[in-house]
Design a protein around this motif. Structure first.
Motif, PDB file in Angstrom:
ATOM      1  N   ILE A 374       0.840  -1.207   0.000  1.00 56.03           N
ATOM      2  CA  ILE A 374       0.000   0.000   0.000  1.00 56.03           C
ATOM      3  C   ILE A 374       0.869   1.248   0.000  1.00 56.03           C
ATOM      4  O   ILE A 374       0.680   2.168  -0.811  1.00 56.03           O
ATOM      5  N   ILE A 375       1.825   1.289   0.916  1.00 61.00           N
ATOM      6  CA  ILE A 375       2.667   2.475   1.062  1.00 61.00           C
ATOM      7  C   ILE A 375       3.510   2.709  -0.187  1.00 61.00           C
ATOM      8  O   ILE A 375       3.683   3.854  -0.633  1.00 61.00           O
ATOM      9  N   LEU A 376       4.012   1.640  -0.796  1.00 57.24           N
ATOM     10  CA  LEU A 376       4.843   1.803  -1.981  1.00 57.24           C
ATOM     11  C   LEU A 376       4.051   2.394  -3.144  1.00 57.24           C
ATOM     12  O   LEU A 376       4.597   3.121  -3.971  1.00 57.24           O
ATOM     13  N   GLY A 377       2.744   2.097  -3.211  1.00 53.55           N
ATOM     14  CA  GLY A 377       1.907   2.675  -4.251  1.00 53.55           C
ATOM     15  C   GLY A 377       1.625   4.148  -4.020  1.00 53.55           C
ATOM     16  O   GLY A 377       1.150   4.845  -4.921  1.00 53.55           O
ATOM     17  N   GLU A 378       1.938   4.642  -2.808  1.00 54.70           N
ATOM     18  CA  GLU A 378       1.633   6.024  -2.447  1.00 54.70           C
ATOM     19  C   GLU A 378       2.845   6.953  -2.433  1.00 54.70           C
ATOM     20  O   GLU A 378       2.696   8.175  -2.529  1.00 54.70           O
ATOM     21  N   LEU A 379       4.046   6.409  -2.312  1.00 51.73           N
ATOM     22  CA  LEU A 379       5.219   7.232  -1.980  1.00 51.73           C
ATOM     23  C   LEU A 379       5.832   7.990  -3.152  1.00 51.73           C
ATOM     24  O   LEU A 379       6.398   9.063  -2.946  1.00 51.73           O
ATOM     25  N   PHE A 380       5.746   7.442  -4.369  1.00 51.84           N
ATOM     26  CA  PHE A 380       6.537   7.987  -5.472  1.00 51.84           C
ATOM     27  C   PHE A 380       5.696   8.841  -6.415  1.00 51.84           C
ATOM     28  O   PHE A 380       4.543   8.506  -6.694  1.00 51.84           O
ATOM     29  N   PRO A 381       6.279   9.928  -6.955  1.00 48.33           N
ATOM     30  CA  PRO A 381       5.569  10.766  -7.928  1.00 48.33           C
ATOM     31  C   PRO A 381       5.411  10.054  -9.259  1.00 48.33           C
ATOM     32  O   PRO A 381       6.114   9.075  -9.553  1.00 48.33           O
ATOM     33  N   THR A 382       4.500  10.564 -10.081  1.00 46.17           N
ATOM     34  CA  THR A 382       4.163   9.910 -11.343  1.00 46.17           C
ATOM     35  C   THR A 382       5.367   9.717 -12.247  1.00 46.17           C
ATOM     36  O   THR A 382       5.512   8.677 -12.896  1.00 46.17           O
ATOM     37  N   ASN A 383       6.287  10.700 -12.294  1.00 44.54           N
ATOM     38  CA  ASN A 383       7.377  10.640 -13.267  1.00 44.54           C
ATOM     39  C   ASN A 383       8.404   9.546 -12.986  1.00 44.54           C
ATOM     40  O   ASN A 383       9.152   9.148 -13.876  1.00 44.54           O
ATOM     41  N   VAL A 384       8.448   9.031 -11.751  1.00 43.18           N
ATOM     42  CA  VAL A 384       9.394   7.934 -11.445  1.00 43.18           C
ATOM     43  C   VAL A 384       8.705   6.713 -10.856  1.00 43.18           C
ATOM     44  O   VAL A 384       9.368   5.760 -10.461  1.00 43.18           O
ATOM     45  N   LYS A 385       7.367   6.739 -10.800  1.00 41.39           N
ATOM     46  CA  LYS A 385       6.665   5.645 -10.123  1.00 41.39           C
ATOM     47  C   LYS A 385       6.924   4.302 -10.793  1.00 41.39           C
ATOM     48  O   LYS A 385       7.107   3.279 -10.117  1.00 41.39           O
ATOM     49  N   ALA A 386       6.948   4.272 -12.130  1.00 39.84           N
ATOM     50  CA  ALA A 386       7.182   3.003 -12.828  1.00 39.84           C
ATOM     51  C   ALA A 386       8.569   2.456 -12.499  1.00 39.84           C
ATOM     52  O   ALA A 386       8.726   1.257 -12.234  1.00 39.84           O
TER      53      ALA A 386
END
Length: 458
Positions: A374-386
């Motif tokens: 859950i937390i990992l899906g929330e922590l990163f911005p869109t430009n580096v999430k992948a």
């Protein structure tokens, strides 16, 4: 299921979209559940393929190796073809893996089938986590994200039940149906609004928001998402941004701590070897029934957790989970130490391994099973999430492989108590790291979480 508890009409479509992408998570759970019942049959010469203990451990580890390949690919696919199409694409390796498993009479082909299943495993979690986080309302995001783990465990339970009562071939053929159903279902839902805005498809993003929110009045939300995507993507987004941008570096460190704590607590290794643990314990309860109880309890607790995670918060559940899991692991390790290294008769206490492992899975599933994802899906911005999510999957598979191989080597060389004591000690040390480093994300928008990470680095 708790997934649909207190579901109002405006959010119903989001629940259904989540359910569609979670079908392939069930497929993945079935792949992970396969060794639990298949390995005892293969090791016990109950099938047309005969393997050694070492070959059995590699049937487990090779799936995690294949997952690293899938994780390397997914960082490109989720941003190039989209979250939705990547989820659909993943159905193909799941399907072919089951067909190979059903038809082969060679351990080499089994290795190939498990490797292909691993590629699908590496592909599936990142797009599902991103899709759910990006299309869901903050009020239910935690519940939907934690449902990923519940559906995964449901898949492991399904495969364990079918594996106990059916042959390896029949169980694999039945399992091959689900990936096709998953692909057809997911095709009916729109792409993530975040992804559509990243690609400059504003009209498509508007239509997607209208469907997800069940209202034509989405201009304010569309404007907010557009600004967030523009801000997060203004620097392009490169793999090195995970380490050169302070807020991303902090998020990456949190990822390393959470995923490392989760896997070095023994959860994947214990799952793969659950039935063999019960066999060695010589419990009065059959190993098959004990295994079904283990996964059933795991499923029920993960469902319960999905219903409370948005009310209690992430951190309290993590703390309770780690302390309780370490206690259960020490009890389990002590039983096997007494059984293997002393002359004390453990038959009157043969219920302890079953109770200990079920207690472990109950308390571990309250927090450490689902909340890291859950937390990992929330922590990163869109430009580096992948990049972040694929890196997380690779790291997950490395530590899970190490923990699984460690379990097999230690139990064969020194006794079952050694890995249990080791995993218990790691739970305690992980408590300290998580207390110091992991923030609370309950009820916050993805933009609020990014703002807090940036503020904490000034």
């Amino acid at each position: 299921m708790i997934l649909f508890k207190s579901c109002d009409g405006n959010l119903l479509y989001q629940y259904l979209a989540a359910l569609a992408c979670l079908l392939n998570i069930v497929s993945n759970g079935m792949q992970y559940g396969w060794p639990t019942t298949a390995l005892p049959k293969l090791l016990g010469n109950e099938t047309y393929i005969h393997i050694s203990d070492d070959q059995g451990s590699w049937l487990v580890v090779i799936t995690l190796t294949g997952s690293c390949v899938g994780a390397l690919l997914v960082g490109t696919t989720v941003d190039y073809i989209g979250r939705k199409r990547t989820i659909i694409l993943t159905s193909l390796p799941f399907f072919f893996s089951w067909i190979l498993t059903a038809l082969t009479k060679s351990v080499v082909i089994l290795y190939i089938a498990r490797f292909i299943a691993g590629i699908a495993d590496g592909l599936i979690f990142t797009p599902v986590s991103m899709y759910i986080a990006e299309m869901s309302n903050p009020k239910i995001r935690g519940r939907l994200a934690s449902a990923v783990v519940s559906f995964w465990i449901f898949g492991t339970l399904l495969e364990n039940i079918s594996g106990i009562y059916l042959s390896i071939k029949t169980a694999a053929l039945l399992s091959s149906i689900l990936p096709i159903l998953a692909a057809l279902t997911m095709w009916c839902f729109p792409e993530s609004p975040y992804y559509l805005l990243m690609k400059g498809r504003r009209d498509d993003a508007r239509e997607a928001l209208i469907k997800f929110q069940r209202t034509p009045d989405v201009e304010d939300e569309l404007r907010r998402l557009s600004e967030a995507v523009k801000e997060q993507s203004q620097n392009g987004g490169k793999f090195l941004d995970l380490f050169t941008v302070k807020s991303n570096r902090k998020a990456a460190l949190i990822m390393v701590i959470l995923r490392g704590a989760q896997q070095f607590s023994g959860v994947t290794a214990i799952m793969f070897y659950a039935q063999q643990i019960f066999i060695e314990a010589e419990s009065t309860i059959s190993s098959e029934l004990s295994t079904i109880l283990y996964f059933s309890v795991k499923l029920l607790i993960s469902i319960f957790c999905s219903g409370v995670v948005d009310r209690t918060g992430r951190r309290p559940l993590l703390f309770i989970s780690l302390i309780g899991a370490s206690t259960a692991l020490f009890v389990e390790g002590t039983f096997f130490y007494v059984k293997l290294r002393t002359d004390i008769d453990t038959k009157p206490f043969s219920f302890v391994p079953v109770v200990g492992l079920i207690s472990y899975v109950v308390i571990f599933s309250l927090g450490m099973q689902s909340i890291p994802l859950i937390i990992l899906g929330e922590l990163f911005p869109t430009n580096v999430k992948a990049f972040a999510m694929s890196s997380s999957d690779i790291y997950f598979n490395i530590v899970a492989s190490i923990a699984t191989k460690f379990f097999q080597i230690m139990k064969d060389s020194y006794g079952m108590f050694v890995p249990f004591y080791t995993f218990g000690c790691i739970c305690l040390s992980s408590f300290v790291l998580i207390y110091l480093m992991v923030p609370e994300t309950k009820g916050k928008t993805l933009e609020d979480i990014q703002s807090n990470l940036k503020q904490n680095n000034h």
